[in-house]
Design an enzyme around this catalytic site. Structure first.
Site, mmCIF file in Angstrom:
data_model
loop_
_atom_site.group_PDB
_atom_site.id
_atom_site.type_symbol
_atom_site.label_atom_id
_atom_site.label_comp_id
_atom_site.label_asym_id
_atom_site.label_seq_id
_atom_site.Cartn_x
_atom_site.Cartn_y
_atom_site.Cartn_z
ATOM 1 N N GLY A 1 0.886 -1.153 -0.029
ATOM 2 C CA GLY A 1 0.001 -0.024 0.034
ATOM 3 C C GLY A 1 0.906 1.279 -0.104
ATOM 4 O O GLY A 1 1.787 1.412 -0.792
ATOM 5 N N VAL A 2 0.430 2.297 0.759
ATOM 6 C CA VAL A 2 0.896 3.564 0.745
ATOM 7 C C VAL A 2 2.369 3.262 1.312
ATOM 8 O O VAL A 2 3.282 3.983 1.025
ATOM 9 C CB VAL A 2 0.173 4.556 1.661
ATOM 10 C CG1 VAL A 2 0.096 4.318 3.052
ATOM 11 C CG2 VAL A 2 0.573 5.938 1.317
ATOM 12 N N ASP A 3 2.745 2.308 2.283
ATOM 13 C CA ASP A 3 3.991 2.442 2.849
ATOM 14 C C ASP A 3 5.145 1.709 1.610
ATOM 15 O O ASP A 3 5.816 2.522 1.687
ATOM 16 C CB ASP A 3 4.024 1.317 4.019
ATOM 17 C CG ASP A 3 5.172 0.823 4.848
ATOM 18 O OD1 ASP A 3 5.213 0.983 6.059
ATOM 19 O OD2 ASP A 3 6.138 0.605 4.064
ATOM 20 N N SER B 1 -5.401 3.128 7.785
ATOM 21 C CA SER B 1 -6.093 1.997 8.278
ATOM 22 C C SER B 1 -7.148 1.794 7.155
ATOM 23 O O SER B 1 -7.755 0.622 7.616
ATOM 24 C CB SER B 1 -6.603 2.305 9.454
ATOM 25 O OG SER B 1 -5.674 1.821 10.515
ATOM 26 N N TYR C 1 -5.824 -2.829 6.236
ATOM 27 C CA TYR C 1 -6.266 -2.868 7.537
ATOM 28 C C TYR C 1 -7.910 -2.449 7.779
ATOM 29 O O TYR C 1 -8.339 -2.946 8.798
ATOM 30 C CB TYR C 1 -5.819 -1.818 8.692
ATOM 31 C CG TYR C 1 -4.202 -2.099 8.743
ATOM 32 C CD1 TYR C 1 -3.769 -3.411 8.429
ATOM 33 C CD2 TYR C 1 -3.472 -1.235 9.777
ATOM 34 C CE1 TYR C 1 -2.351 -3.676 8.864
ATOM 35 C CE2 TYR C 1 -2.157 -1.751 10.185
ATOM 36 C CZ TYR C 1 -1.625 -2.999 9.613
ATOM 37 O OH TYR C 1 -0.350 -3.418 9.977
HETATM 38 P P1 ADP Z 1 -3.373 0.335 6.072
HETATM 39 O O1 ADP Z 1 -2.538 -1.060 6.096
HETATM 40 O O2 ADP Z 1 -3.289 1.478 7.141
HETATM 41 O O3 ADP Z 1 -4.850 0.052 5.685
HETATM 42 P P2 ADP Z 1 -3.006 0.989 3.141
HETATM 43 O O4 ADP Z 1 -1.478 1.470 2.732
HETATM 44 O O5 ADP Z 1 -3.297 -0.635 2.764
HETATM 45 O O6 ADP Z 1 -2.661 1.108 5.081
HETATM 46 O O7 ADP Z 1 -4.007 2.090 2.815
HETATM 47 C C1 ADP Z 1 -4.374 3.227 3.368
HETATM 48 C C2 ADP Z 1 -4.807 4.031 2.442
HETATM 49 O O8 ADP Z 1 -3.694 4.862 1.493
HETATM 50 C C3 ADP Z 1 -5.663 3.678 1.465
HETATM 51 O O9 ADP Z 1 -6.832 4.570 1.466
HETATM 52 C C4 ADP Z 1 -4.977 3.372 0.172
HETATM 53 O O10 ADP Z 1 -5.580 3.511 -0.877
HETATM 54 C C5 ADP Z 1 -4.168 4.635 0.217
HETATM 55 N N1 ADP Z 1 -3.122 4.548 -0.832
HETATM 56 C C6 ADP Z 1 -2.305 3.754 -1.135
HETATM 57 N N2 ADP Z 1 -1.210 4.321 -1.962
HETATM 58 C C7 ADP Z 1 -1.311 5.519 -1.546
HETATM 59 C C8 ADP Z 1 -0.365 6.670 -2.285
HETATM 60 N N3 ADP Z 1 0.687 6.251 -2.946
HETATM 61 N N4 ADP Z 1 -0.747 7.895 -1.711
HETATM 62 C C9 ADP Z 1 -1.998 8.166 -0.994
HETATM 63 N N5 ADP Z 1 -2.540 6.925 -0.775
HETATM 64 C C10 ADP Z 1 -2.598 5.857 -0.858
#
Ligand code: ADP
Length: 174
Positions: A38-40, A123, A127
């Site tokens: 994901g964003v991480d 989350s 999550y």
């Molecule tokens: P978590 O494990 O906390 O749920 P995720 O990364 O799976 O974290 O998702 C958190 C949010 O970040 C979701 O709405 C996802 O669509 C969003 N996301 C994923 N990639 C990016 C990005 N590059 N920039 C901004 N938001 C993002």
């Protein structure tokens, strides 16, 4: 006590948080802080390998809190790695833990002199925290804490249209 001379601006931005030119971007990390999807994953790819090396020195982070590193190759100077709760039906303290992420980020912002900060929808991806309640917590905590922390600009960066619509609604009602 310091007099507050501004009203913090809260806005919704569609797009990729790694591209935001703000003092700090917030990562939705897991408690190991050693990388995930994901964003991480996007933040680690954009910041370069020095970010993982910096995270390795932090000994993880409890759920509901956050730790800071530099932003390395990102436009942002700082990354605040927040560990949101995994949604487990809502009766395991998930809302309070999510609020704790936002509180910890504003505390870090104050500590590091950050005046602009971009949050992802912590989350609400892998999550599975419901988007509406998560956005309500994000907006409520930002309204309560931004100005006292010295933060003038808060961006809620939404990767998809559905999330952006939820934030627009919540901000409209706030
Ligand atoms: P978590 O494990 O906390 O749920 P995720 O990364 O799976 O974290 O998702 C958190 C949010 O970040 C979701 O709405 C996802 O669509 C969003 N996301 C994923 N990639 C990016 C990005 N590059 N920039 C901004 N938001 C993002």
């Amino acid at each position: 006590m310091r007099e507050e001379r501004f009203v913090a601006k809260l806005s919704v931005v569609r797009g990729d948080i790694t591209q935001r030119s703000v003092d700090a971007i917030v990562n939705a990390a897991n408690s190991s802080l050693l990388g995930g999807g994901g964003v991480d994953g996007a933040i680690h790819r954009a910041a370069g390998p020095d970010l993982l090396a910096a995270c390795q020195t932090l000994n993880g982070c409890p759920t509901g809190s956050a730790k800071a590193t530099a932003g390395f190759k990102l436009p942002a100077k700082w990354v605040f790695h927040a560990v949101g709760p995994v949604w487990n039906g809502g009766h395991s303290g998930e809302p309070e833990k999510l609020a704790g992420c936002y509180r910890a980020c504003f505390a870090l912002a104050q500590e590091h002199g950050v005046t602009s900060i971009a949050f992802p929808a912590i989350s609400t991806g892998i999550y599975h925290f419901p988007k509406g309640p998560a956005a309500e917590i994000a907006v409520r905590e930002s309204q309560a804490l931004a100005e006292a922390a010295g933060v003038e600009r808060v961006e809620f960066v939404c990767f998809d249209e559905a999330t952006a619509m939820v934030y627009e609604r919540v901000l409209g009602e706030a």
